[in-house]
Scaffold this motif. Structure first.
Motif, PDB file in Angstrom:
ATOM      1  N   LEU A  77      43.024 -30.161 -22.359  1.00 31.14           N
ATOM      2  CA  LEU A  77      43.603 -31.499 -22.399  1.00 31.14           C
ATOM      3  C   LEU A  77      44.590 -31.768 -21.272  1.00 31.14           C
ATOM      4  CD1 LEU A  77      44.043 -31.714 -26.265  1.00 31.14           C
ATOM      5  CD2 LEU A  77      42.357 -32.929 -24.866  1.00 31.14           C
ATOM      6  N   GLN A  78      44.655 -30.835 -20.310  1.00 26.76           N
ATOM      7  CA  GLN A  78      45.521 -31.071 -19.161  1.00 26.76           C
ATOM      8  C   GLN A  78      45.130 -30.117 -18.031  1.00 26.76           C
ATOM      9  OE1 GLN A  78      48.129 -28.700 -18.137  1.00 26.76           O
ATOM     10  NE2 GLN A  78      47.512 -27.189 -19.666  1.00 26.76           N
ATOM     11  N   THR A  79      45.440 -30.533 -16.798  1.00 32.18           N
ATOM     12  CA  THR A  79      45.106 -29.718 -15.619  1.00 32.18           C
ATOM     13  C   THR A  79      46.363 -29.474 -14.785  1.00 32.18           C
ATOM     14  OG1 THR A  79      44.494 -31.752 -14.443  1.00 32.18           O
ATOM     15  CG2 THR A  79      42.714 -30.498 -15.468  1.00 32.18           C
ATOM     16  N   ILE A  80      47.480 -29.302 -15.481  1.00 37.76           N
ATOM     17  CA  ILE A  80      48.750 -29.144 -14.768  1.00 37.76           C
ATOM     18  C   ILE A  80      49.402 -27.796 -15.042  1.00 37.76           C
ATOM     19  CG2 ILE A  80      51.116 -30.019 -14.579  1.00 37.76           C
ATOM     20  CD1 ILE A  80      50.034 -32.815 -14.886  1.00 37.76           C
ATOM     21  N   ASN A  81      49.642 -27.465 -16.310  1.00 38.98           N
ATOM     22  CA  ASN A  81      50.396 -26.255 -16.649  1.00 38.98           C
ATOM     23  C   ASN A  81      49.477 -25.173 -17.211  1.00 38.98           C
ATOM     24  OD1 ASN A  81      52.178 -24.305 -17.460  1.00 38.98           O
ATOM     25  ND2 ASN A  81      53.480 -25.658 -18.674  1.00 38.98           N
ATOM     26  N   PHE A  82      49.259 -24.142 -16.425  1.00 43.50           N
ATOM     27  CA  PHE A  82      48.418 -23.022 -16.850  1.00 43.50           C
ATOM     28  C   PHE A  82      49.255 -21.784 -17.140  1.00 43.50           C
ATOM     29  CE2 PHE A  82      45.750 -25.757 -14.166  1.00 43.50           C
ATOM     30  CZ  PHE A  82      44.778 -26.096 -15.088  1.00 43.50           C
ATOM     31  N   VAL A 111      32.158 -42.375 -34.083  1.00 38.97           N
ATOM     32  CA  VAL A 111      33.041 -41.241 -33.791  1.00 38.97           C
ATOM     33  C   VAL A 111      32.649 -40.636 -32.446  1.00 38.97           C
ATOM     34  CG1 VAL A 111      33.761 -38.945 -34.546  1.00 38.97           C
ATOM     35  CG2 VAL A 111      33.353 -40.752 -36.238  1.00 38.97           C
ATOM     36  N   ILE A 112      33.648 -40.295 -31.638  1.00 38.91           N
ATOM     37  CA  ILE A 112      33.405 -39.552 -30.396  1.00 38.91           C
ATOM     38  C   ILE A 112      33.758 -38.093 -30.645  1.00 38.91           C
ATOM     39  CG2 ILE A 112      34.283 -39.164 -28.071  1.00 38.91           C
ATOM     40  CD1 ILE A 112      34.269 -42.033 -27.524  1.00 38.91           C
ATOM     41  N   CYS A 113      32.830 -37.207 -30.297  1.00 43.01           N
ATOM     42  CA  CYS A 113      32.992 -35.779 -30.606  1.00 43.01           C
ATOM     43  C   CYS A 113      32.628 -34.945 -29.388  1.00 43.01           C
ATOM     44  CB  CYS A 113      32.080 -35.419 -31.786  1.00 43.01           C
ATOM     45  SG  CYS A 113      32.042 -33.660 -32.216  1.00 43.01           S
ATOM     46  N   GLY A 114      33.383 -33.873 -29.160  1.00 43.96           N
ATOM     47  CA  GLY A 114      33.055 -32.988 -28.053  1.00 43.96           C
ATOM     48  C   GLY A 114      33.591 -31.592 -28.275  1.00 43.96           C
ATOM     49  N   GLU A 115      32.918 -30.625 -27.670  1.00 49.66           N
ATOM     50  CA  GLU A 115      33.310 -29.219 -27.762  1.00 49.66           C
ATOM     51  C   GLU A 115      33.685 -28.697 -26.388  1.00 49.66           C
ATOM     52  OE1 GLU A 115      31.406 -24.819 -28.349  1.00 49.66           O
ATOM     53  OE2 GLU A 115      30.617 -26.427 -27.103  1.00 49.66           O
ATOM     54  N   SER A 116      34.800 -27.993 -26.273  1.00 46.54           N
ATOM     55  CA  SER A 116      35.275 -27.409 -25.023  1.00 46.54           C
ATOM     56  C   SER A 116      35.455 -28.513 -23.975  1.00 46.54           C
ATOM     57  CB  SER A 116      34.307 -26.317 -24.560  1.00 46.54           C
ATOM     58  OG  SER A 116      34.852 -25.589 -23.492  1.00 46.54           O
ATOM     59  N   ILE A 117      34.775 -28.422 -22.830  1.00 48.83           N
ATOM     60  CA  ILE A 117      34.923 -29.482 -21.840  1.00 48.83           C
ATOM     61  C   ILE A 117      34.385 -30.799 -22.378  1.00 48.83           C
ATOM     62  CG2 ILE A 117      32.715 -29.122 -20.655  1.00 48.83           C
ATOM     63  CD1 ILE A 117      34.173 -29.715 -18.022  1.00 48.83           C
ATOM     64  N   GLY A 118      33.445 -30.714 -23.325  1.00 43.08           N
ATOM     65  CA  GLY A 118      32.974 -31.923 -23.984  1.00 43.08           C
ATOM     66  C   GLY A 118      34.085 -32.580 -24.797  1.00 43.08           C
ATOM     67  N   GLY A 119      34.970 -31.756 -25.371  1.00 45.79           N
ATOM     68  CA  GLY A 119      36.130 -32.284 -26.074  1.00 45.79           C
ATOM     69  C   GLY A 119      37.105 -32.946 -25.117  1.00 45.79           C
ATOM     70  N   THR A 120      37.228 -32.370 -23.921  1.00 45.77           N
ATOM     71  CA  THR A 120      38.051 -32.980 -22.883  1.00 45.77           C
ATOM     72  C   THR A 120      37.546 -34.379 -22.568  1.00 45.77           C
ATOM     73  OG1 THR A 120      38.351 -30.782 -21.895  1.00 45.77           O
ATOM     74  CG2 THR A 120      38.958 -32.684 -20.551  1.00 45.77           C
TER      75      THR A 120
END
Length: 340
Positions: free
Chosen positions: A158-163, A121-130
């Motif tokens: 999960l994206q760097t386009i729409n803020f 399993v791959i797991c991440g929190e915040s930017i780690g989730g990214t």
């Protein structure tokens, strides 16, 4: 300042081993920490590759030691925590590449660590989730590697386009991830002059043809009605600024935005546990990714924490600083892992 906060964070961290064997290693020059349950197992264990949060600025192996140790014991898994390099000394793509290299090394060495190749399993929190989402997509189709069994994404970007999504406007001043801090981390990490921040937030850096290609992925109709803000949505994207585009166009790279992956990629992804926070600027990233996965038949387990805040999971063992939301997330992970 980032180094000062990192120092304080590490100094306050308590290393609880929770009856696991802890080993510090280096994979491809990347520092990693391996957590293996002390109890002897008659068969290979599940494996977890974990990427910590902190906006690419703070967070460390020491800071997340207690959490990783607890998860390894309670899920009876061999957990690999990756100590990727961060700001201010290391910019994009160093951190992501560190995580990718360490993951590949681990996946090629599962037998040596007593891990079942069919249950990683791959797991991440915040930017780690990214990063977990990016790597889950990047490693698809690698015939030399075991297929990832599942992904656990805890309030990721999960994206760097729409803020200008509803959650970005509703929760822009909610700690511990304000819209201001988020945009500052983005500009620093991607070596973008801070003067272009407003153009990024308003979408002025997005060419019309690019927006037309991806706008369906950001349609607010894909967000359940109860999450939509009564705040009037501004026009998005703003008037196109070619200079802003030339300085920030790497933000439009789909590799940085798992939400925008091609349908062929999304359709091959493993099942997912997605955790969103009601009062988090990144909430709608999770909701939109959830819909994309479900639209392609990917099993999704989703938890929306109503009383939480960004970063709360790390406080699960901090006694008086622990909140119910911290344990809600931990219990969601433990429940999900039982089915792996």
């Amino acid at each position: 300042m980032p180094k000062f906060f990192q120092f304080i964070q590490d100094a306050l961290s308590v290393k609880r081993n929770h009856k696991v064997v802890v080993t510090d290693l280096h994979f491809e020059e990347v520092p990693v920490r391996l957590f293996q349950p002390e109890a002897i197992s008659s068969s290979p264990r599940k494996g977890i590759i974990f990427f910590h949060g902190g906006g690419g600025v703070i967070g460390s192996l020491d800071c997340y030691h207690g959490l990783c140790s607890f998860l390894a014991r309670e899920t009876d898994s061999v957990l690999l925590a990756v100590g990727y390099r961060k700001l201010p000394d290391h910019l994009y793509p160093t951190g992501i590449q560190d995580c990718k290299n360490a993951s590949i090394h681990f996946l090629k060495s599962l037998k040596a660590f007593g891990v079942d190749p069919s249950r990683v399993v791959i797991c991440g929190e915040s930017i780690g989730g990214t990063v977990a989402a990016i790597i889950s997509q990047t490693l698809l189709g690698r015939e030399d590697l075991p297929r990832i069994r599942a992904q656990i994404l805890i309030y990721p970007a999960l994206q760097t386009i729409n803020f200008q999504l509803p959650s970005h406007l509703q929760n822009q001043n909610v700690p511990f991830l304000t819209r201001e801090f988020m945009s500052t981390c983005i500009t620093r990490y991607f070596s973008i002059d801070i003067s272009w921040k407003d153009a990024i937030l308003t979408g002025a850096h997005i060419p019309r043809d690019t927006w037309m290609k991806y706008r369906e992925s950001f349609n607010s109709d894909n967000i359940p009605q109860r999450f939509r803000s009564k705040i009037e949505q501004p026009e998005f994207p703003g008037p196109f600024n070619k200079s802003a585009y030339l300085k920030t166009k790497h933000l439009l790279d789909t590799e940085l935005s798992p939400l925008l992956a091609d349908n062929e990629v999304i359709a091959q992804l493993p099942e997912a546990l997605l955790v969103s926070i009601q009062w988090d600027v990144l909430r709608d990233d999770v909701l939109l990714y959830k819909k994309r996965l479900e639209d392609h038949g990917i099993p999704v387990t989703w938890y929306n924490i109503e009383d939480g805040f960004h970063g709360c999971m790390i406080l699960f063992d901090k006694k008086i600083f622990c909140f119910p939301c911290s344990w809600n997330i931990i219990n969601a992970i433990l429940s999900f892992m039982k089915g792996i």
